[in-house]
Design a protein around this motif. Structure first.
Motif, PDB file in Angstrom:
ATOM      1  N   ALA A 103     -12.318  -1.377   2.852  1.00 15.01           N
ATOM      2  CA  ALA A 103     -13.744  -1.716   2.856  1.00 15.01           C
ATOM      3  C   ALA A 103     -14.247  -2.070   4.252  1.00 15.01           C
ATOM      4  CB  ALA A 103     -14.009  -2.874   1.899  1.00 15.01           C
ATOM      5  N   ALA A 104     -13.420  -2.782   5.021  1.00 19.00           N
ATOM      6  CA  ALA A 104     -13.830  -3.219   6.363  1.00 19.00           C
ATOM      7  C   ALA A 104     -12.627  -3.129   7.297  1.00 19.00           C
ATOM      8  CB  ALA A 104     -14.369  -4.650   6.308  1.00 19.00           C
ATOM      9  N   PRO A 105     -12.286  -1.931   7.758  1.00 17.03           N
ATOM     10  CA  PRO A 105     -11.099  -1.753   8.599  1.00 17.03           C
ATOM     11  C   PRO A 105     -11.098  -2.632   9.845  1.00 17.03           C
ATOM     12  CG  PRO A 105     -11.993   0.365   7.906  1.00 17.03           C
ATOM     13  CD  PRO A 105     -12.995  -0.674   7.504  1.00 17.03           C
ATOM     14  N   ALA A 106     -12.278  -2.904  10.401  1.00 19.81           N
ATOM     15  CA  ALA A 106     -12.347  -3.703  11.620  1.00 19.81           C
ATOM     16  C   ALA A 106     -11.913  -5.139  11.396  1.00 19.81           C
ATOM     17  CB  ALA A 106     -13.764  -3.680  12.186  1.00 19.81           C
ATOM     18  N   ALA A 107     -11.894  -5.577  10.136  1.00 23.17           N
ATOM     19  CA  ALA A 107     -11.523  -6.963   9.844  1.00 23.17           C
ATOM     20  C   ALA A 107     -10.023  -7.185   9.962  1.00 23.17           C
ATOM     21  CB  ALA A 107     -11.985  -7.353   8.442  1.00 23.17           C
ATOM     22  N   LEU A 108      -9.250  -6.102  10.013  1.00 29.11           N
ATOM     23  CA  LEU A 108      -7.799  -6.214  10.065  1.00 29.11           C
ATOM     24  C   LEU A 108      -7.290  -5.778  11.438  1.00 29.11           C
ATOM     25  CD1 LEU A 108      -6.964  -4.686   6.565  1.00 29.11           C
ATOM     26  CD2 LEU A 108      -7.406  -7.065   7.152  1.00 29.11           C
ATOM     27  N   ASN A 109      -6.104  -6.249  11.762  1.00 30.50           N
ATOM     28  CA  ASN A 109      -5.511  -5.920  13.054  1.00 30.50           C
ATOM     29  C   ASN A 109      -4.477  -4.813  12.934  1.00 30.50           C
ATOM     30  OD1 ASN A 109      -6.971  -7.916  14.382  1.00 30.50           O
ATOM     31  ND2 ASN A 109      -5.463  -9.488  13.901  1.00 30.50           N
ATOM     32  N   SER A 110      -4.632  -3.933  11.956  1.00 31.52           N
ATOM     33  CA  SER A 110      -3.648  -2.876  11.756  1.00 31.52           C
ATOM     34  C   SER A 110      -4.357  -1.576  11.424  1.00 31.52           C
ATOM     35  CB  SER A 110      -2.690  -3.237  10.619  1.00 31.52           C
ATOM     36  OG  SER A 110      -3.391  -3.488   9.422  1.00 31.52           O
ATOM     37  N   GLY A 111      -3.658  -0.484  11.650  1.00 28.87           N
ATOM     38  CA  GLY A 111      -4.232   0.818  11.357  1.00 28.87           C
ATOM     39  C   GLY A 111      -4.157   1.143   9.880  1.00 28.87           C
ATOM     40  N   VAL A 112      -4.678   2.301   9.528  1.00 32.93           N
ATOM     41  CA  VAL A 112      -4.649   2.737   8.133  1.00 32.93           C
ATOM     42  C   VAL A 112      -3.213   3.097   7.767  1.00 32.93           C
ATOM     43  CG1 VAL A 112      -5.496   4.436   6.490  1.00 32.93           C
ATOM     44  CG2 VAL A 112      -7.006   3.584   8.300  1.00 32.93           C
ATOM     45  N   PRO A 113      -2.660   2.475   6.726  1.00 26.19           N
ATOM     46  CA  PRO A 113      -1.268   2.748   6.363  1.00 26.19           C
ATOM     47  C   PRO A 113      -1.127   4.103   5.682  1.00 26.19           C
ATOM     48  CG  PRO A 113      -2.233   1.248   4.778  1.00 26.19           C
ATOM     49  CD  PRO A 113      -3.261   1.462   5.850  1.00 26.19           C
ATOM     50  N   SER A 114       0.068   4.661   5.783  1.00 27.83           N
ATOM     51  CA  SER A 114       0.360   5.908   5.091  1.00 27.83           C
ATOM     52  C   SER A 114       0.683   5.613   3.633  1.00 27.83           C
ATOM     53  CB  SER A 114       1.545   6.610   5.749  1.00 27.83           C
ATOM     54  OG  SER A 114       2.728   5.846   5.573  1.00 27.83           O
ATOM     55  N   LEU A 115       0.626   6.653   2.807  1.00 32.29           N
ATOM     56  CA  LEU A 115       0.966   6.487   1.399  1.00 32.29           C
ATOM     57  C   LEU A 115       2.418   6.038   1.241  1.00 32.29           C
ATOM     58  CD1 LEU A 115       0.143   6.757  -1.562  1.00 32.29           C
ATOM     59  CD2 LEU A 115       0.840   9.175  -1.461  1.00 32.29           C
ATOM     60  N   GLY A 116       3.304   6.575   2.093  1.00 32.63           N
ATOM     61  CA  GLY A 116       4.710   6.170   2.037  1.00 32.63           C
ATOM     62  C   GLY A 116       4.906   4.705   2.347  1.00 32.63           C
ATOM     63  N   GLN A 117       4.172   4.187   3.353  1.00 31.32           N
ATOM     64  CA  GLN A 117       4.287   2.773   3.691  1.00 31.32           C
ATOM     65  C   GLN A 117       3.746   1.897   2.570  1.00 31.32           C
ATOM     66  OE1 GLN A 117       2.013   1.443   7.065  1.00 31.32           O
ATOM     67  NE2 GLN A 117       2.938  -0.602   7.068  1.00 31.32           N
TER      68      GLN A 117
END
Length: 349
Positions: A103-117
């Motif tokens: 919803a708000a990617p900028a609120a987190l300090n991590s990139g978009v995770p992969s489905l495997g992760q």
């Protein structure tokens, strides 16, 4: 089995230490927006709270599983109990983290995770993140990946005759560490599982054996052992070489062993503990919730403080830590404990 109040207090302090570690970078951001200076406090190595958790975990698994040793069906019963205790809250926090991230990617300090992760995170399986670090989607779950390894080995140990359970678990942990130290780096997941920090589980099991055999620390000696543990933590935070996985365990792990030894092997109480101890023990009951929920409270209150103009780093730290404790107690009472009971009934444990 009756809880040991001093162990619960120690669990509360361990979770609080981790929260103190994580609140300080956000306090620096609050100070920067207010044009104020902020110097983080490292009077203690705050992440040593994790080491305390691991030693406590080793102790509790033995102390709370006395009814399972040598019993038919002990291994599945143990695993069901642990899954019911760990899974609901961790899956809930991981799902919340993912929802916030989408919803708000900028609120987190991590990139978009992969489905495997994502899948590996829900299965407590060590996997490489988008940042190239071996950690789950919700990064705090790295400790639970170690916990699940320990639970799996402990369950296998329960398949053995009673006298072999703890030696077998200890040997398995030592074997993983030895293989990584002497033959590594090993591929995942063995390279992750073979870190020296897993030996802290074995240390906790040893303390449980001492307690069961009647070992007790009385009066001034118990205080001295606890004081030594705190002194080792101070030494680890001020000038001593604690870099590297082995140094971290030798310093922070040994301090954790001393603190858990003092907490677990005291004289049995015949009267209820005083109010401050009961209050801290109640937070200890919610320590798992405090460990998992505090980053949400810290980050959420940071945004509130910045938007309302109350940009005082000191006030923010008080609000964030107090809010984290309150959120943890509520989460434990209204979600974690009911969900654990429900899942235990569903699993028949």
């Amino acid at each position: 089995m009756q809880p040991i109040h001093s162990i619960q207090v120690l669990r509360a302090l361990a979770a609080f230490m981790v929260a103190v570690h994580h609140v300080q970078p956000d306090a620096a951001i609050v100070a920067m927006h207010a044009g104020l200076s902020f110097s983080r406090s490292d009077i203690l190595p705050w992440m040593a709270g994790v080491d305390i958790f691991f030693v406590v975990s080793g102790f509790i698994m033995v102390h709370a599983s006395q009814d399972l040793f040598g019993r038919v069906g002990a291994a599945p019963t143990f695993l069901k109990r642990r899954l019911a205790r760990i899974v609901p809250l961790y899956w809930g926090m991981t799902t919340l983290f993912l929802l916030v991230g989408f919803a708000a990617p900028a609120a987190l300090n991590s990139g978009v995770p992969s489905l495997g992760q994502i899948l590996a995170s829900y299965l407590f399986w060590p996997a490489v993140s988008t940042q190239g670090v071996v950690q789950p989607v919700y990064s705090l779950g790295w400790t639970l990946n170690y916990e699940m390894l320990f639970y799996a080995l402990f369950a296998v140990g329960l398949l053995l005759p009673r006298r072999w359970t703890l030696p077998a678990v200890t040997l398995a942990l030592a074997g993983l560490v030895g293989a990584e130290s002497m033959g590594g780096p090993l591929p995942l997941p063995f390279g992750f599982w073979g870190q020296p920090i897993v030996l802290e589980f074995a240390a906790g099991m040893g303390i449980a054996v001492l307690r069961k055999k009647g070992f007790r620390l009385h009066g001034a000696l118990r205080v001295a052992v606890a004081a030594c543990g705190v002194a080792v933590l101070f030494a680890a935070a001020h000038g001593w070489d604690t870099e590297g996985t082995w140094s971290v365990v030798l310093w922070r792990g040994s301090a954790a062993v001393l603190l858990v030894l003092a907490a677990a092997c005291g004289r049995e109480r015949t009267v209820p503990p005083a109010f401050p101890i009961r209050a801290l023990a109640a937070v200890g009951d919610a320590s798992y919730a405090l460990y998992l929920v505090h980053p949400f409270v810290i980050r959420g209150l940071r945004e509130v403080v910045l938007r309302t103009g109350l940009a005082s780093p000191g006030l923010y730290i008080v609000l964030a830590l107090g809010g984290a404790v309150l959120a943890a107690v509520l989460l434990y009472r209204y979600f974690e404990r009911p969900a654990t009971r429900l899942l235990r009934r569903w699993l028949g444990s």
